[in-house]
Design a protein around this motif. Structure first.
Motif, PDB file in Angstrom:
ATOM      1  N   ALA A  38      39.495 -29.837 -74.234  1.00 40.41           N
ATOM      2  CA  ALA A  38      38.743 -28.617 -74.548  1.00 40.41           C
ATOM      3  C   ALA A  38      37.635 -28.300 -73.552  1.00 40.41           C
ATOM      4  O   ALA A  38      37.137 -27.177 -73.530  1.00 40.41           O
ATOM      5  CB  ALA A  38      38.126 -28.741 -75.945  1.00 40.41           C
ATOM      6  N   ASN A  97      37.036 -27.668 -70.383  1.00 40.48           N
ATOM      7  CA  ASN A  97      37.000 -26.749 -69.244  1.00 40.48           C
ATOM      8  C   ASN A  97      37.640 -25.395 -69.513  1.00 40.48           C
ATOM      9  O   ASN A  97      37.961 -24.660 -68.579  1.00 40.48           O
ATOM     10  CB  ASN A  97      37.656 -27.409 -68.024  1.00 40.48           C
ATOM     11  CG  ASN A  97      36.854 -28.597 -67.518  1.00 40.48           C
ATOM     12  OD1 ASN A  97      35.635 -28.512 -67.420  1.00 40.48           O
ATOM     13  ND2 ASN A  97      37.520 -29.711 -67.236  1.00 40.48           N
ATOM     14  N   GLY A  98      37.808 -25.059 -70.784  1.00 44.27           N
ATOM     15  CA  GLY A  98      38.388 -23.760 -71.110  1.00 44.27           C
ATOM     16  C   GLY A  98      37.322 -22.723 -71.415  1.00 44.27           C
ATOM     17  O   GLY A  98      36.125 -22.991 -71.413  1.00 44.27           O
ATOM     18  N   SER A  99      37.764 -21.500 -71.690  1.00 46.09           N
ATOM     19  CA  SER A  99      36.862 -20.442 -72.144  1.00 46.09           C
ATOM     20  C   SER A  99      36.412 -20.754 -73.568  1.00 46.09           C
ATOM     21  O   SER A  99      36.907 -21.691 -74.208  1.00 46.09           O
ATOM     22  CB  SER A  99      37.590 -19.100 -72.131  1.00 46.09           C
ATOM     23  OG  SER A  99      38.584 -19.080 -73.152  1.00 46.09           O
ATOM     24  N   PHE A 157      37.027 -19.119 -76.333  1.00 48.35           N
ATOM     25  CA  PHE A 157      38.114 -18.997 -77.295  1.00 48.35           C
ATOM     26  C   PHE A 157      39.128 -20.133 -77.107  1.00 48.35           C
ATOM     27  O   PHE A 157      39.673 -20.657 -78.081  1.00 48.35           O
ATOM     28  CB  PHE A 157      38.793 -17.629 -77.165  1.00 48.35           C
ATOM     29  CG  PHE A 157      38.039 -16.517 -77.865  1.00 48.35           C
ATOM     30  CD1 PHE A 157      36.686 -16.618 -78.112  1.00 48.35           C
ATOM     31  CD2 PHE A 157      38.704 -15.354 -78.265  1.00 48.35           C
ATOM     32  CE1 PHE A 157      35.982 -15.589 -78.751  1.00 48.35           C
ATOM     33  CE2 PHE A 157      38.016 -14.327 -78.904  1.00 48.35           C
ATOM     34  CZ  PHE A 157      36.660 -14.447 -79.147  1.00 48.35           C
ATOM     35  N   ASP A 158      39.392 -20.541 -75.861  1.00 46.93           N
ATOM     36  CA  ASP A 158      40.273 -21.693 -75.632  1.00 46.93           C
ATOM     37  C   ASP A 158      39.691 -22.949 -76.266  1.00 46.93           C
ATOM     38  O   ASP A 158      40.408 -23.745 -76.890  1.00 46.93           O
ATOM     39  CB  ASP A 158      40.450 -21.935 -74.126  1.00 46.93           C
ATOM     40  CG  ASP A 158      41.218 -20.832 -73.434  1.00 46.93           C
ATOM     41  OD1 ASP A 158      41.979 -20.123 -74.118  1.00 46.93           O
ATOM     42  OD2 ASP A 158      41.049 -20.679 -72.208  1.00 46.93           O
ATOM     43  N   TRP A 159      38.398 -23.131 -76.080  1.00 47.93           N
ATOM     44  CA  TRP A 159      37.693 -24.293 -76.619  1.00 47.93           C
ATOM     45  C   TRP A 159      37.821 -24.344 -78.142  1.00 47.93           C
ATOM     46  O   TRP A 159      38.141 -25.380 -78.729  1.00 47.93           O
ATOM     47  CB  TRP A 159      36.234 -24.196 -76.161  1.00 47.93           C
ATOM     48  CG  TRP A 159      35.300 -25.262 -76.646  1.00 47.93           C
ATOM     49  CD1 TRP A 159      35.100 -26.494 -76.105  1.00 47.93           C
ATOM     50  CD2 TRP A 159      34.402 -25.148 -77.750  1.00 47.93           C
ATOM     51  NE1 TRP A 159      34.136 -27.170 -76.823  1.00 47.93           N
ATOM     52  CE2 TRP A 159      33.697 -26.360 -77.837  1.00 47.93           C
ATOM     53  CE3 TRP A 159      34.131 -24.143 -78.682  1.00 47.93           C
ATOM     54  CZ2 TRP A 159      32.726 -26.600 -78.814  1.00 47.93           C
ATOM     55  CZ3 TRP A 159      33.171 -24.379 -79.656  1.00 47.93           C
ATOM     56  CH2 TRP A 159      32.487 -25.591 -79.712  1.00 47.93           C
ATOM     57  N   THR A 181      40.083 -22.812 -80.166  1.00 48.15           N
ATOM     58  CA  THR A 181      41.444 -23.000 -80.673  1.00 48.15           C
ATOM     59  C   THR A 181      41.947 -24.424 -80.442  1.00 48.15           C
ATOM     60  O   THR A 181      42.789 -24.921 -81.192  1.00 48.15           O
ATOM     61  CB  THR A 181      42.410 -21.984 -80.038  1.00 48.15           C
ATOM     62  OG1 THR A 181      42.314 -22.051 -78.606  1.00 48.15           O
ATOM     63  CG2 THR A 181      42.084 -20.570 -80.491  1.00 48.15           C
ATOM     64  N   THR A 182      41.406 -25.107 -79.420  1.00 49.13           N
ATOM     65  CA  THR A 182      41.781 -26.502 -79.191  1.00 49.13           C
ATOM     66  C   THR A 182      41.159 -27.425 -80.231  1.00 49.13           C
ATOM     67  O   THR A 182      41.789 -28.390 -80.683  1.00 49.13           O
ATOM     68  CB  THR A 182      41.335 -26.948 -77.781  1.00 49.13           C
ATOM     69  OG1 THR A 182      41.961 -26.117 -76.811  1.00 49.13           O
ATOM     70  CG2 THR A 182      41.711 -28.402 -77.523  1.00 49.13           C
ATOM     71  N   LEU A 207      41.004 -16.586 -85.146  1.00 51.69           N
ATOM     72  CA  LEU A 207      41.287 -17.722 -84.268  1.00 51.69           C
ATOM     73  C   LEU A 207      41.611 -19.018 -85.010  1.00 51.69           C
ATOM     74  O   LEU A 207      42.449 -19.784 -84.559  1.00 51.69           O
ATOM     75  CB  LEU A 207      40.086 -17.984 -83.348  1.00 51.69           C
ATOM     76  CG  LEU A 207      39.794 -16.947 -82.278  1.00 51.69           C
ATOM     77  CD1 LEU A 207      38.523 -17.334 -81.529  1.00 51.69           C
ATOM     78  CD2 LEU A 207      40.956 -16.821 -81.306  1.00 51.69           C
ATOM     79  N   ASP A 236      34.850 -11.251 -74.922  1.00 52.48           N
ATOM     80  CA  ASP A 236      36.004 -11.117 -75.807  1.00 52.48           C
ATOM     81  C   ASP A 236      35.598 -10.598 -77.179  1.00 52.48           C
ATOM     82  O   ASP A 236      36.384  -9.932 -77.859  1.00 52.48           O
ATOM     83  CB  ASP A 236      36.712 -12.467 -75.970  1.00 52.48           C
ATOM     84  CG  ASP A 236      37.472 -12.888 -74.718  1.00 52.48           C
ATOM     85  OD1 ASP A 236      37.729 -12.013 -73.865  1.00 52.48           O
ATOM     86  OD2 ASP A 236      37.803 -14.081 -74.600  1.00 52.48           O
TER      87      ASP A 236
END
Length: 459
Positions: A87, A89-91, A93-95, A97-98, A173, A245
């Motif tokens: 998790a 190094n993501g954006s 929203f990526d963080w 959802t992970t 999300l 976003d």
């Protein structure tokens, strides 16, 4: 720098004395100062030579003494998934959802030990009051568990009953496993207020209501929560204007920008404080300021996620209450208000130049500004007689301080790292000689390690 502000000399339960510098309030600092405490309140402050007798004395010789720092935004449970590799190094929203599927494993034990360990860490970083935004509810009674930890420690704690009702199936999300229905959220919010909220002066435990964000709950819940808070006279908290976003989501879903949606749902009030508030435009900032909405500024989280940061100088010039927040222990991976205060100093100067932020400005944000966000400016964030007896004696190693002779407050943030040598909450010493005075900490750490391994499925 020497302004004495003290009441009648009397015998105190606790006396903190011989500070190199005692910061009482904005513009009031006493060289060689002391603080007297009785009944959980500051009873007097003054210069060397006028100290009262005391049942217990703490020496602050050679050290800075400040009001306790106040944390206005946190997700303590996330210390169970710190620095989680997939998790980091993501954006945003990526963080999210992970990590949502991992947080679906939360239960009462996990929340209790994460809160106990997290509050110990906060105390070590000079924090004497913290809010917490627990918005993941895969099981019942999770907020009760962290309140129980705060009571066991004697920590001053504002629990915010977070919520999410929009799962991924509903266009949000999070997975369904960590969301609830609107009826569940509202019923439990009312139950928590009745069970735990203490509106009295000096309260250790208070409850606020905190839908997670505009993109994780329905419009109906935002409105109903604002009405419930008004009915019970409790505060409101949420994330707002945190990410580009979010702008896109609100425009597509509600036909307006996040701050306009915030206003339309009844949240534009001095009862509210919001986390991050990075992307309001100038007109929106003025509307927030006119309403008295507070902002929890989270410097480390902003820098690690890389998504921008609040315009703190402009906010303060407009009169918005601006406080500090650690944010989640899985986004900043620490719970040190000293680090956040230093981050606010550096980030403020990076954005606006050397005149934009001083160490005293940053301290003001971490104390009085944060207290305003929580609606407690009368009794937290300063050491005037009558204030809650929440204070910190700070320790910097003599090597780090070598040559720093002229200004202890600037040296406190510039020369670090600093740690709390003594942390006092409500007159009780909870950190002594740099170590937490918490008998349950070793056991909590053992349980914490076991649960974190299970949650991350490591080893």
């Amino acid at each position: 720098m020497t302004s004495a502000a003290h009441g009648p000399v009397e015998t105190a339960e606790l006396l903190v004395r011989d500070a190199e510098l005692l910061v009482v309030d904005d513009g009031r600092e006493i060289a060689g100062g002391w603080v007297a405490v009785s009944g959980g309140r500051v009873t007097a402050v003054g210069p060397a030579g006028s100290e009262p007798e005391a049942e217990r004395t703490v020496s602050a010789a050679g050290r800075l003494v400040t009001p306790g720092l106040v944390n206005t935004h946190h997700h303590i449970y996330q210390n169970l998934t710190r620095s989680y590799g997939p998790a980091v190094n993501g954006s945003l929203f990526d963080w999210l959802t992970t990590l949502y599927p991992l947080w679906a494993g939360l239960d009462e034990e996990a929340v209790y030990v994460s809160a106990y360990v997290g509050m110990a860490e906060l105390l070590m970083g000079g924090c004497t009051t913290s809010s917490d935004h627990l918005y993941v509810h895969p099981r019942p009674l999770l907020v009760d568990a962290e309140i129980r930890a705060a009571r066991d420690i004697g920590f001053r704690f504002h629990a915010t009953r977070g919520s999410m009702t929009r799962s991924v199936e509903d266009g949000g999300l999070p997975p369904r496993s960590v969301t609830q229905s609107e009826d569940e959220v509202l019923a439990d919010s009312e139950r928590l207020i009745g069970a735990h909220h203490d509106p009295e002066p000096g309260a250790l435990i208070r409850v606020a209501l905190a839908p997670c964000s505009p993109f994780s709950v329905t419009r109906e819940l935002m409105i109903a929560t604002a009405e419930l808070a008004e009915r019970h006279d409790v505060r409101l908290h949420t994330h707002l204007a945190e990410d580009h976003d979010e702008d896109t989501y609100c425009l597509e879903t509600y036909g307006c920008r996040p701050v306009e949606y915030f206003e339309d749902t009844g949240w534009l009030t001095d009862r509210s404080w919001v986390a991050h508030c990075i992307y309001p435009n100038d007109a929106e900032l003025r509307r927030l300021a006119a309403a008295g909405v507070g902002v929890a500024h989270c410097p480390s989280s902003n820098m690690l996620i890389g998504g921008g940061t609040a315009r703190v100088r402009e906010m303060r010039e407009l009169g918005l209450p601006v406080g500090l927040g650690c944010d989640g222990s899985a986004s900043t991976d620490h719970a040190s208000l000293w680090l956040e205060t230093r981050g606010a100093l550096l980030l403020g100067r990076y954005r606006g130049g050397p005149g934009a932020m001083t160490a005293r400005d940053a301290l003001d944000i971490a104390t009085r500004g944060s207290a305003r966000c929580l609606g407690r400016a009368d009794e937290l964030g300063h050491l005037r007689p009558g204030a809650c007896a929440d204070l910190v004696v700070w320790d910097l190693h003599e090597v780090a301080l070598a040559g720093a002779l002229s200004d202890p407050v600037e040296a406190w943030l510039r020369c670090g790292p600093a740690r709390a040598w003594t942390t006092v909450v409500g007159g009780r010493v909870l950190v002594e000689r740099g170590e937490p005075v918490l008998p349950g900490l070793a056991e909590a750490l053992r349980h914490h390690g076991r649960i974190a391994r299970r949650m991350q499925d490591v080893g």
